[in-house]
Design an enzyme around this catalytic site. Sequence first.
Site, PDB file in Angstrom:
ATOM      1  N   PRO A   1     -54.926 -63.258  74.024  1.00 47.50           N
ATOM      2  CA  PRO A   1     -54.498 -62.501  72.952  1.00 47.50           C
ATOM      3  C   PRO A   1     -53.971 -61.139  73.501  1.00 47.50           C
ATOM      4  O   PRO A   1     -54.295 -60.190  73.602  1.00 47.50           O
ATOM      5  CB  PRO A   1     -55.667 -62.039  72.221  1.00 47.50           C
ATOM      6  CG  PRO A   1     -56.941 -61.914  73.399  1.00 47.50           C
ATOM      7  CD  PRO A   1     -56.379 -63.448  74.466  1.00 47.50           C
ATOM      8  N   CYS A   2     -52.708 -61.343  74.129  1.00 49.44           N
ATOM      9  CA  CYS A   2     -51.865 -60.207  74.420  1.00 49.44           C
ATOM     10  C   CYS A   2     -51.275 -59.554  73.368  1.00 49.44           C
ATOM     11  O   CYS A   2     -51.104 -58.167  73.480  1.00 49.44           O
ATOM     12  CB  CYS A   2     -50.817 -60.654  75.400  1.00 49.44           C
ATOM     13  SG  CYS A   2     -49.537 -61.855  74.523  1.00 49.44           S
ATOM     14  N   HIS A   3     -51.634 -59.715  72.053  1.00 54.31           N
ATOM     15  CA  HIS A   3     -51.363 -59.099  70.821  1.00 54.31           C
ATOM     16  C   HIS A   3     -52.239 -57.922  70.692  1.00 54.31           C
ATOM     17  O   HIS A   3     -51.860 -57.078  69.865  1.00 54.31           O
ATOM     18  CB  HIS A   3     -51.084 -60.012  69.562  1.00 54.31           C
ATOM     19  CG  HIS A   3     -52.563 -60.724  69.395  1.00 54.31           C
ATOM     20  ND1 HIS A   3     -52.783 -61.823  69.781  1.00 54.31           N
ATOM     21  CD2 HIS A   3     -53.297 -60.389  68.433  1.00 54.31           C
ATOM     22  CE1 HIS A   3     -54.149 -61.952  69.335  1.00 54.31           C
ATOM     23  NE2 HIS A   3     -54.140 -61.265  68.648  1.00 54.31           N
TER      24      HIS A   3
END
Length: 152
Positions: free
Chosen positions: A120-122
Site C-alpha cells: 500500500p504505497c498509497h
Amino acid sequence: MKTGFSYETPIGTLWILQKDDAITNIALRKPENFKEEETPLTKQAAEQLNEYFRGERKDFELPLGVHGTDFQKKAWSALLEIPYGETRSYKQQAEMLGNPKASRAVGMGNNRNPLMIVIPCHRVVGANGSLTGYAGGLDVKRFLLDLEKKSK
C-alpha cells in the site's frame, strides 16, 4: 515467462501478473512481455482486490514475488506495516527503516512498487498530509484513501 490477465475495477483496468506461484505485478498500465492468460492465482488476486474495493478486505493473502534492490524491498516491507485506513509520511517510513534522512530514497523506492494496493504505497503522504506522487495518479490515491477511511 510471466502470465497475466486484466480485470475491471472501480479505478480502471488492473493488470495482474504472476510468475511461477507468486503475484509479481499489479498495475493500471498494460505491462510488456507476458503471456495473456487467466490463472487460478490471478483470479484469486482479482477476487481479493474486489473484496478490498467493496470494503470487505483489509489485508491480502497472496504469495508475492517482488524483485528490486535490497533497499526497495525494505521500503516495500515497511509499507505493509502501515495499518489499513492510516497514512504515514515519507519521513515516518524512512524512520521505520532506521534512516530518518532517507525520505527521498523512500519515495523513489515506493515509486518502483510493482504491486499497487497490495503493497500500500498509497498510504504514504507528504509531511504536511498532502497527497503526493502516485503511479496511479492522485485521483486514484485519493479514491483508495477515502475508501479505506470509510471502511475502517
